[in-house]
Design a protein around this motif. Structure first.
Motif, PDB file in Angstrom:
ATOM      1  N   PHE A 164      68.032 -59.581 123.359  1.00  0.00           N
ATOM      2  CA  PHE A 164      68.030 -59.434 124.808  1.00  0.00           C
ATOM      3  C   PHE A 164      69.017 -58.349 125.233  1.00  0.00           C
ATOM      4  CE2 PHE A 164      70.194 -60.217 128.818  1.00  0.00           C
ATOM      5  CZ  PHE A 164      69.132 -60.111 129.687  1.00  0.00           C
ATOM      6  N   PRO A 165      68.678 -57.420 126.076  1.00  0.00           N
ATOM      7  CA  PRO A 165      67.320 -57.215 126.628  1.00  0.00           C
ATOM      8  C   PRO A 165      66.347 -56.661 125.591  1.00  0.00           C
ATOM      9  CG  PRO A 165      68.844 -55.542 127.454  1.00  0.00           C
ATOM     10  CD  PRO A 165      69.671 -56.498 126.655  1.00  0.00           C
ATOM     11  N   THR A 166      66.891 -56.001 124.548  1.00  0.00           N
ATOM     12  CA  THR A 166      66.121 -55.597 123.364  1.00  0.00           C
ATOM     13  C   THR A 166      67.066 -55.784 122.193  1.00  0.00           C
ATOM     14  OG1 THR A 166      66.960 -53.333 123.511  1.00  0.00           O
ATOM     15  CG2 THR A 166      64.861 -53.775 124.637  1.00  0.00           C
ATOM     16  N   VAL A 167      66.564 -55.627 120.977  1.00  0.00           N
ATOM     17  CA  VAL A 167      67.448 -55.796 119.817  1.00  0.00           C
ATOM     18  C   VAL A 167      68.600 -54.776 119.884  1.00  0.00           C
ATOM     19  CG1 VAL A 167      67.602 -55.648 117.301  1.00  0.00           C
ATOM     20  CG2 VAL A 167      65.653 -56.809 118.358  1.00  0.00           C
ATOM     21  N   GLU A 168      68.263 -53.528 120.160  1.00  0.00           N
ATOM     22  CA  GLU A 168      69.310 -52.507 120.213  1.00  0.00           C
ATOM     23  C   GLU A 168      70.192 -52.653 121.462  1.00  0.00           C
ATOM     24  OE1 GLU A 168      70.208 -50.625 117.677  1.00  0.00           O
ATOM     25  OE2 GLU A 168      68.595 -51.770 116.703  1.00  0.00           O
ATOM     26  N   GLY A 169      69.568 -53.009 122.585  1.00  0.00           N
ATOM     27  CA  GLY A 169      70.306 -53.211 123.831  1.00  0.00           C
ATOM     28  C   GLY A 169      71.341 -54.313 123.683  1.00  0.00           C
ATOM     29  N   CYS A 170      70.995 -55.340 122.947  1.00  0.00           N
ATOM     30  CA  CYS A 170      71.920 -56.455 122.716  1.00  0.00           C
ATOM     31  C   CYS A 170      73.132 -55.974 121.929  1.00  0.00           C
ATOM     32  CB  CYS A 170      71.199 -57.576 121.966  1.00  0.00           C
ATOM     33  SG  CYS A 170      72.273 -58.949 121.573  1.00  0.00           S
ATOM     34  N   LYS A 171      72.888 -55.132 120.932  1.00  0.00           N
ATOM     35  CA  LYS A 171      74.011 -54.612 120.131  1.00  0.00           C
ATOM     36  C   LYS A 171      74.948 -53.766 121.004  1.00  0.00           C
ATOM     37  CE  LYS A 171      71.469 -54.689 115.774  1.00  0.00           C
ATOM     38  NZ  LYS A 171      70.694 -53.904 114.802  1.00  0.00           N
ATOM     39  N   ARG A 172      74.348 -52.995 121.892  1.00  0.00           N
ATOM     40  CA  ARG A 172      75.195 -52.195 122.789  1.00  0.00           C
ATOM     41  C   ARG A 172      76.016 -53.087 123.721  1.00  0.00           C
ATOM     42  NH1 ARG A 172      71.824 -47.607 125.660  1.00  0.00           N
ATOM     43  NH2 ARG A 172      73.887 -47.145 126.540  1.00  0.00           N
ATOM     44  N   ALA A 173      75.393 -54.161 124.171  1.00  0.00           N
ATOM     45  CA  ALA A 173      76.114 -55.100 125.044  1.00  0.00           C
ATOM     46  C   ALA A 173      77.276 -55.747 124.294  1.00  0.00           C
ATOM     47  CB  ALA A 173      75.152 -56.166 125.570  1.00  0.00           C
ATOM     48  N   ILE A 174      77.034 -56.068 123.040  1.00  0.00           N
ATOM     49  CA  ILE A 174      78.103 -56.657 122.221  1.00  0.00           C
ATOM     50  C   ILE A 174      79.258 -55.661 122.078  1.00  0.00           C
ATOM     51  CG2 ILE A 174      78.677 -57.361 119.850  1.00  0.00           C
ATOM     52  CD1 ILE A 174      75.845 -58.684 119.802  1.00  0.00           C
ATOM     53  N   ASP A 175      78.917 -54.375 121.862  1.00  0.00           N
ATOM     54  CA  ASP A 175      79.963 -53.343 121.778  1.00  0.00           C
ATOM     55  C   ASP A 175      80.811 -53.317 123.051  1.00  0.00           C
ATOM     56  OD1 ASP A 175      78.925 -52.710 119.342  1.00  0.00           O
ATOM     57  OD2 ASP A 175      77.871 -50.891 120.007  1.00  0.00           O
ATOM     58  N   VAL A 176      80.133 -53.420 124.186  1.00  0.00           N
ATOM     59  CA  VAL A 176      80.844 -53.409 125.466  1.00  0.00           C
ATOM     60  C   VAL A 176      81.831 -54.580 125.537  1.00  0.00           C
ATOM     61  CG1 VAL A 176      80.562 -53.791 127.962  1.00  0.00           C
ATOM     62  CG2 VAL A 176      79.077 -52.154 126.762  1.00  0.00           C
ATOM     63  N   LEU A 177      81.362 -55.763 125.135  1.00  0.00           N
ATOM     64  CA  LEU A 177      82.238 -56.946 125.186  1.00  0.00           C
ATOM     65  C   LEU A 177      83.457 -56.751 124.286  1.00  0.00           C
ATOM     66  CD1 LEU A 177      79.684 -59.931 125.147  1.00  0.00           C
ATOM     67  CD2 LEU A 177      80.722 -58.790 127.118  1.00  0.00           C
ATOM     68  N   ILE A 178      83.212 -56.281 123.068  1.00  0.00           N
ATOM     69  CA  ILE A 178      84.324 -56.103 122.119  1.00  0.00           C
ATOM     70  C   ILE A 178      85.323 -55.072 122.663  1.00  0.00           C
ATOM     71  CG2 ILE A 178      84.952 -55.345 119.787  1.00  0.00           C
ATOM     72  CD1 ILE A 178      82.118 -56.278 118.901  1.00  0.00           C
ATOM     73  N   ASP A 179      84.784 -53.960 123.152  1.00  0.00           N
ATOM     74  CA  ASP A 179      85.658 -52.890 123.659  1.00  0.00           C
ATOM     75  C   ASP A 179      86.405 -53.299 124.930  1.00  0.00           C
ATOM     76  OD1 ASP A 179      84.787 -51.395 121.566  1.00  0.00           O
ATOM     77  OD2 ASP A 179      83.297 -50.244 122.712  1.00  0.00           O
ATOM     78  N   SER A 180      85.864 -54.283 125.640  1.00  0.00           N
ATOM     79  CA  SER A 180      86.514 -54.719 126.885  1.00  0.00           C
ATOM     80  C   SER A 180      87.563 -55.791 126.653  1.00  0.00           C
ATOM     81  CB  SER A 180      85.468 -55.258 127.865  1.00  0.00           C
ATOM     82  OG  SER A 180      84.466 -54.306 128.097  1.00  0.00           O
ATOM     83  N   GLY A 181      87.713 -56.224 125.411  1.00  0.00           N
ATOM     84  CA  GLY A 181      88.769 -57.190 125.135  1.00  0.00           C
ATOM     85  C   GLY A 181      88.317 -58.607 124.861  1.00  0.00           C
ATOM     86  N   PHE A 182      87.023 -58.811 124.647  1.00  0.00           N
ATOM     87  CA  PHE A 182      86.588 -60.144 124.233  1.00  0.00           C
ATOM     88  C   PHE A 182      87.073 -60.392 122.807  1.00  0.00           C
ATOM     89  CE2 PHE A 182      83.449 -62.315 127.072  1.00  0.00           C
ATOM     90  CZ  PHE A 182      83.661 -61.499 128.182  1.00  0.00           C
TER      91      PHE A 182
END
Lengths: 395, 282
Positions: free
Chosen positions: B28-46
């Motif tokens: 979600f929203p796509t396989v690659e989109g999900c990976k990008r979202a995960i990158d955002v979370l990690i880079d934001s301090g999750f």
């Protein structure tokens, strides 16, 4: 065949696969079920309602003209269609609604496919003064519009469910979500012998009255046990109800008729046992329709009440140990049997029930005149008149 | 040996702060989109991510996660995509777990699934519908694979049962803040803090609170008493029905403010819970 009281396992099937939030309520329910089973005032209260409200005992009808199409086998119909609200569903609902009162809860929720369980729940709620919300797949609200109107007339709120396949399985999901949220004030009247423990055991116990009565009625009429007992199986509540008192009678064949839809080979069917494999759905392990990852596959059947990708865990166990057989019946076979019963006996059966009648035609031809087939006529077909008229081009 | 998740939670305790954990379904929203979202979370301090295994019958989930899972399934997401997404997160150095309903594990093969999680660098699995009574085969497989078994407890869980469930849990205990399904709420239920206090009576494991935690204010509040704050639906909402690039901008904004809020929470001195060490896999 009794499941273990604490875990509700039937061999490897059943159990509880539910959010932790529901465990306390399920424990309370299991305890209450055990206590009330032998509680004289509860048993008397339920029995009184059976006699004076739903019209029990239901009669046994010998179907002589229909028998001509069943290889001459003797055909006995257990007339659950004559119960108040038109099907066996009322047996379980009255039991659970009385339990709800004893638990001090004021609200009940239910799922429904064909609408029979929803109507029965709305009826019991009206009778006992409980608030009632029924979840029904949007697809089913269309094909069973008459029952939607009945529920609303009875004062229930019908919530069309638009998630997933918009049928029974999604209605159960939505009812579970409601229950997780409102469990303190609400009882979930699950309508079949599926779901987490204690539902499969409890719902069976409320329906075994079908088999208990039928056993005595057949013995009185024929002096012997039937050769076979047949019933349609979606979740499997009417089937387990009539099978249960015969399970220890090894001479009696038990046959569950699943919805074969367009045929097992097409993949468009609702035969969890004949065409599925074990997995976990709606809180219990049983046979189910699923892909290789365990995602539930949508079922297909002309009958809304059998249009469910799972089946009760006790049926899964009866199948595995070879005590019961499960055959698929296609939409076409079911509709032929439906029409035949209308024209030979003057009884319009539910399309669900017509699957059991189609099974009897097959089995009767196999066994011939010296056999007696007991069929659970689980529901009447008023709700299906529109569907049938369209199917036969009469509309 | 400690899992990455245990190390991260241990470290957060050492810094006297709550860890921030984000949930997003694979695919979600796509396989690659999900990976990008995960990158955002990690880079934001999750501190850690939970990767959801989209499932056809999600009875624990509210409309937002249902819709996201539905979209992922329509995209044809399979087990390999869930594991691939997990691998992506752990390669980026994040502590990551999978959250899944039970049937996909059973169909994959219980032992095989535990092993595949470990292979992908995953720290464990959250199993919200695997009841204590049915949990033994999974616990054995997970122990063999050296991963955490994370169970959910609810406000209705009795003390006796809290003892049992926390007894088979490792990594952290997932405290459901309220009786209900996942989704955003206007406030965090009082029952969350009470539940965390009851858990502290029976277990030294870190406790993370989830269900209905969605705003920075709510995260800050939960971070004052819990060891972890779990955010799911609110993150997904940023991406639902939006163009991916625009959605990721909104996601980053929310993620940064959640991280800042969690870190700024006023916590009692470490004496209460921080003195007790996070425990390793049993």
């Amino acid at each position: 065949m009794t499941a273990t009281i604490d875990t509700g396992l039937f061999g490897p099937y059943g159990g509880r696969y539910v959010p932790e939030a529901l465990i306390a309520a399920l424990d309370e329910l299991a305890k209450m079920h055990q206590e009330l089973k032998n509680d004289r005032s509860f048993v008397a209260e339920l029995s009184h309602l059976h006699k004076t409200y739903s019209g029990r005992p239901s009669i046994l009808t010998e179907a002589n003209r229909f028998a001509d199409y069943c290889g001459g086998a003797r055909i006995l119909l257990k007339r659950e269609d004559l119960n108040h609200t038109g099907s066996h569903k009322i047996n379980n609902v009255l039991g659970q609604a009385l339990m709800t009162k004893r638990m001090g809860k004021k609200r009940v929720i239910a799922e429904t496919g064909a609408g029979q369980h929803g109507v029965a729940s709305a009826t019991a709620a009206a009778l006992l003064g409980l608030e009632c919300v029924v979840y029904m797949g949007e697809e089913d609200t269309k094909r069973q519009a008459l029952n939607v109107a009945r529920m609303r007339l009875l004062g229930a709120t019908v919530v069309p469910v638009t998630a997933g396949s918009r049928t029974l399985k999604d209605a159960i999901n939505e009812a579970m979500r409601d229950w997780v949220t409102n469990v303190e004030t609400t009882h979930y009247i699950l309508g079949t012998v599926a779901g987490p423990h204690p539902f499969p055991v409890m719902v069976r116990d409320f329906h075994r009255i079908i088999g208990d009565e039928a056993r005595a009625q057949v013995l009185e009429l024929t002096g012997a046990l039937p050769t076979a007992v047949l019933a349609c199986v979606g979740g499997g509540s009417n089937a387990i109800g009539i099978f249960y008192p015969f399970i220890d009678e090894k001479s009696v064949r038990l046959i569950g008729l699943e919805a074969g839809g367009d045929g097992l080979e097409t993949g468009r069917h609702a035969s969890a046992i004949s065409g599925g494999r074990p997995g976990v759905l709606h809180g219990a392990r049983s046979y189910m329709l699923q892909d290789e990852d365990g995602q539930t596959i949508e079922s297909h059947s002309i009958s809304a009440g059998l249009d469910y990708p799972g089946v009760g865990p006790e049926h899964a166990h009866l199948y595995d140990i070879g005590r019961a057989e499960y055959w698929p019946i296609t939409d076409k076979e079911a509709m032929e049997a439906f029409s035949l019963l209308c024209r030979t006996e003057g009884i319009i059966p539910a399309i669900e029930t017509a699957h059991a009648l189609a099974g009897a035609i097959k089995l009767g031809k196999e066994l011939g005149p010296n056999s007696t087939l007991l069929i659970n006529l689980s529901g009447r077909g008023d709700k299906d008149v529109q569907t049938a008229a369209e199917y036969f081009g009469m509309a | 040996m400690q899992t990455s998740l245990e190390r991260v939670l241990h470290q957060a305790r050492g810094e006297n702060r709550a860890a921030l954990i984000g949930y997003i379904p694979a695919g979600f929203p796509t396989v690659e989109g999900c990976k990008r979202a995960i990158d955002v979370l990690i880079d934001s301090g999750f501190d850690a991510v939970e990767i959801g295994y989209p499932y056809s019958d999600p009875v624990m989930d509210g409309p937002i996660i249902q819709e996201a899972a539905d979209q992922a399934l329509r995209n044809g997401v399979k087990a390999k995509d869930v594991l691939g997404t997990l691998h992506h997160a752990t390669e980026r150095g994040a502590a990551a777990v999978v959250m899944t309903y039970w049937n996909p594990i059973e169909q994959f093969g219980v032992d095989k699934f535990a092993h595949a999680i470990a292979q992908a660098g995953g720290s464990g699995v959250i199993t919200p519908d695997l009841s204590f009574e049915q949990a033994q085969p999974w616990n054995q497989s997970a122990a063999r694979a050296g991963i955490n078994t994370i169970y959910v407890v609810a406000p209705s869980t009795t003390d006796d049962r809290l003892r049992k469930v926390t007894g088979i849990t490792s990594g952290f205990i997932y405290a459901a803040s309220l009786m209900g399904v996942t989704g955003t709420r206007t406030s965090v239920s009082n029952s969350a803090q009470e539940l965390v206090a009851r858990i502290r009576q029976v277990s030294d494991l870190p406790v993370a609170v989830g269900l209905g935690v969605s705003t920075p204010e709510q995260a800050r509040e939960v971070a004052t008493y819990a060891d972890g704050v779990i955010i799911g639906s609110a993150l997904i909402k940023e991406l639902l029905g939006k163009d991916l690039d625009k959605g990721l901008v909104g996601l980053e904004e929310l993620a940064l403010s959640l991280a800042a809020a969690t870190r700024s929470a006023n916590r009692e001195s470490p004496g209460v819970s921080g003195a007790k060490e996070a425990r390793g896999v049993k």
